[in-house]
Scaffold this motif. Structure first.
Motif, PDB file in Angstrom:
ATOM      1  N   GLY A  77       9.401   1.783  -0.549  1.00  0.00           N
ATOM      2  CA  GLY A  77       9.470   1.771   0.913  1.00  0.00           C
ATOM      3  C   GLY A  77       8.121   1.912   1.564  1.00  0.00           C
ATOM      4  N   PHE A  78       7.058   1.978   0.781  1.00  0.00           N
ATOM      5  CA  PHE A  78       5.684   2.034   1.300  1.00  0.00           C
ATOM      6  C   PHE A  78       4.769   1.463   0.222  1.00  0.00           C
ATOM      7  CE2 PHE A  78       6.704   6.087  -0.737  1.00  0.00           C
ATOM      8  CZ  PHE A  78       5.705   6.198  -1.685  1.00  0.00           C
ATOM      9  N   THR A  79       3.572   1.030   0.629  1.00  0.00           N
ATOM     10  CA  THR A  79       2.633   0.470  -0.330  1.00  0.00           C
ATOM     11  C   THR A  79       1.992   1.597  -1.135  1.00  0.00           C
ATOM     12  OG1 THR A  79       0.843   0.531   1.273  1.00  0.00           O
ATOM     13  CG2 THR A  79       2.130  -1.491   1.173  1.00  0.00           C
ATOM     14  N   PRO A  80       1.892   1.455  -2.466  1.00  0.00           N
ATOM     15  CA  PRO A  80       1.224   2.489  -3.269  1.00  0.00           C
ATOM     16  C   PRO A  80      -0.213   2.735  -2.825  1.00  0.00           C
ATOM     17  CG  PRO A  80       2.493   1.031  -4.682  1.00  0.00           C
ATOM     18  CD  PRO A  80       2.513   0.417  -3.315  1.00  0.00           C
ATOM     19  N   GLN A  81      -0.902   1.685  -2.388  1.00  0.00           N
ATOM     20  CA  GLN A  81      -2.284   1.860  -1.929  1.00  0.00           C
ATOM     21  C   GLN A  81      -2.341   2.770  -0.702  1.00  0.00           C
ATOM     22  OE1 GLN A  81      -0.825  -0.987  -2.611  1.00  0.00           O
ATOM     23  NE2 GLN A  81      -2.091  -2.283  -3.896  1.00  0.00           N
ATOM     24  N   THR A  82      -1.356   2.641   0.193  1.00  0.00           N
ATOM     25  CA  THR A  82      -1.315   3.526   1.360  1.00  0.00           C
ATOM     26  C   THR A  82      -1.116   4.973   0.940  1.00  0.00           C
ATOM     27  OG1 THR A  82      -0.401   1.741   2.706  1.00  0.00           O
ATOM     28  CG2 THR A  82      -0.149   3.967   3.544  1.00  0.00           C
ATOM     29  N   CYS A  83      -0.262   5.186  -0.045  1.00  0.00           N
ATOM     30  CA  CYS A  83      -0.031   6.542  -0.554  1.00  0.00           C
ATOM     31  C   CYS A  83      -1.321   7.133  -1.126  1.00  0.00           C
ATOM     32  CB  CYS A  83       1.060   6.505  -1.624  1.00  0.00           C
ATOM     33  SG  CYS A  83       1.436   8.110  -2.356  1.00  0.00           S
ATOM     34  N   MET A  84      -2.032   6.333  -1.944  1.00  0.00           N
ATOM     35  CA  MET A  84      -3.282   6.819  -2.525  1.00  0.00           C
ATOM     36  C   MET A  84      -4.335   7.071  -1.446  1.00  0.00           C
ATOM     37  SD  MET A  84      -2.570   7.180  -5.622  1.00  0.00           S
ATOM     38  CE  MET A  84      -4.221   7.706  -6.067  1.00  0.00           C
ATOM     39  N   LEU A  85      -4.370   6.228  -0.424  1.00  0.00           N
ATOM     40  CA  LEU A  85      -5.325   6.435   0.664  1.00  0.00           C
ATOM     41  C   LEU A  85      -5.053   7.755   1.386  1.00  0.00           C
ATOM     42  CD1 LEU A  85      -7.632   5.396   2.431  1.00  0.00           C
ATOM     43  CD2 LEU A  85      -5.926   4.168   3.812  1.00  0.00           C
ATOM     44  N   ARG A  86      -3.796   8.093   1.558  1.00  0.00           N
ATOM     45  CA  ARG A  86      -3.466   9.369   2.204  1.00  0.00           C
ATOM     46  C   ARG A  86      -3.885  10.542   1.327  1.00  0.00           C
ATOM     47  NH1 ARG A  86       2.573   7.861   4.552  1.00  0.00           N
ATOM     48  NH2 ARG A  86       1.855   6.459   6.217  1.00  0.00           N
ATOM     49  N   PHE A  87      -3.686  10.405   0.018  1.00  0.00           N
ATOM     50  CA  PHE A  87      -4.164  11.446  -0.897  1.00  0.00           C
ATOM     51  C   PHE A  87      -5.690  11.609  -0.795  1.00  0.00           C
ATOM     52  CE2 PHE A  87      -0.253  10.860  -3.625  1.00  0.00           C
ATOM     53  CZ  PHE A  87       0.265  12.115  -3.345  1.00  0.00           C
ATOM     54  N   TYR A  88      -6.368  10.466  -0.751  1.00  0.00           N
ATOM     55  CA  TYR A  88      -7.840  10.489  -0.677  1.00  0.00           C
ATOM     56  C   TYR A  88      -8.309  11.198   0.593  1.00  0.00           C
ATOM     57  CZ  TYR A  88     -12.642   8.766  -0.367  1.00  0.00           C
ATOM     58  OH  TYR A  88     -14.005   8.694  -0.241  1.00  0.00           O
TER      59      TYR A  88
END
Length: 210
Positions: free
Chosen positions: A14-25
């Motif tokens: 339901g969301f892009t994995p890259q967006t998830c990693m960017l939020r972690f970063y």
């Protein structure tokens, strides 16, 4: 960051994995900045408690900024490795795995040509539905018009029934015969009226000549 769109993973999560990693970063980076500010504040308090210390707050800030740059460079390298591991192993869906909503495509596969044919058929059905809806609307309008005509005819029939009752009350046995006689009398009256008008015209012409 990875440039792979990972569309199938996006469909699943339901969301892009890259967006998830960017939020972690961003979260880790903000936390690193906050920690460095706390460390800087502790160092300034320690220096204030040391008598005769010649280290100024500006020097502490420069040292903090240098250390922050050093930490950020190492953090970026570490995060790049972590991102690679997470995207490839944790959030990656293997090519041979189908999501539950896509298993029907495996059971009933179809080509692009078949899909286009279905699309064309669907469009034709939609056009037929619109045509049938328009025809139904026209039929309803016609039915309403027929109802209005039927109501008028019923009024006329009631009027004829009333006339027939009047004829019976006055001794006429058949309304149709009475109506036929009435039409004949009306025609005779029209002929007489026409004859009178012609004679009147001739008399007026004679008066003009005299």
């Amino acid at each position: 960051m990875s440039v792979d769109p990972m569309a199938y993973e996006t469909q699943f999560f339901g969301f892009t994995p890259q967006t998830c990693m960017l939020r972690f970063y961003i979260a880790f980076q903000d936390y690193l900045f906050e920690v460095m500010l706390v460390v800087e504040g502790v160092m300034l308090k320690k220096l204030d408690s040391i008598p005769g210390c010649k280290v100024s707050p500006s020097q502490i800030r420069k040292c903090t900024e240098k250390f922050l740059v050093f930490m950020k460079e190492h953090f970026d390298k570490l995060f790049a490795k972590m991102e690679e591991v997470v995207l490839q192993l944790v959030m990656n869906i293997p090519k041979n795995v189908l999501l539950p909503e896509d298993r029907v495509q495996e059971q009933y596969p179809y080509s692009k040509e078949e899909f286009q044919a279905l699309q064309d058929e669907l469009q034709q059905l939609q056009q037929q539905c619109r045509a049938e809806a328009a025809a139904e609307q026209a039929l309803r309008a016609e039915l309403e018009e027929q109802k209005a005509v039927t109501a008028e005819l019923e009024k006329i029939l009631q009027c004829f029934d009333g006339l027939e009752n009047i004829c019976r009350e006055h001794g006429a046995s058949n309304f149709k015969e009475s109506f036929a006689l009435l039409m004949q009398s009306s025609k005779k009256l029209q002929d007489v009226l026409k004859d009178v008008e012609e004679k009147s015209k001739k008399m007026k012409q004679c008066d003009k000549l005299m």
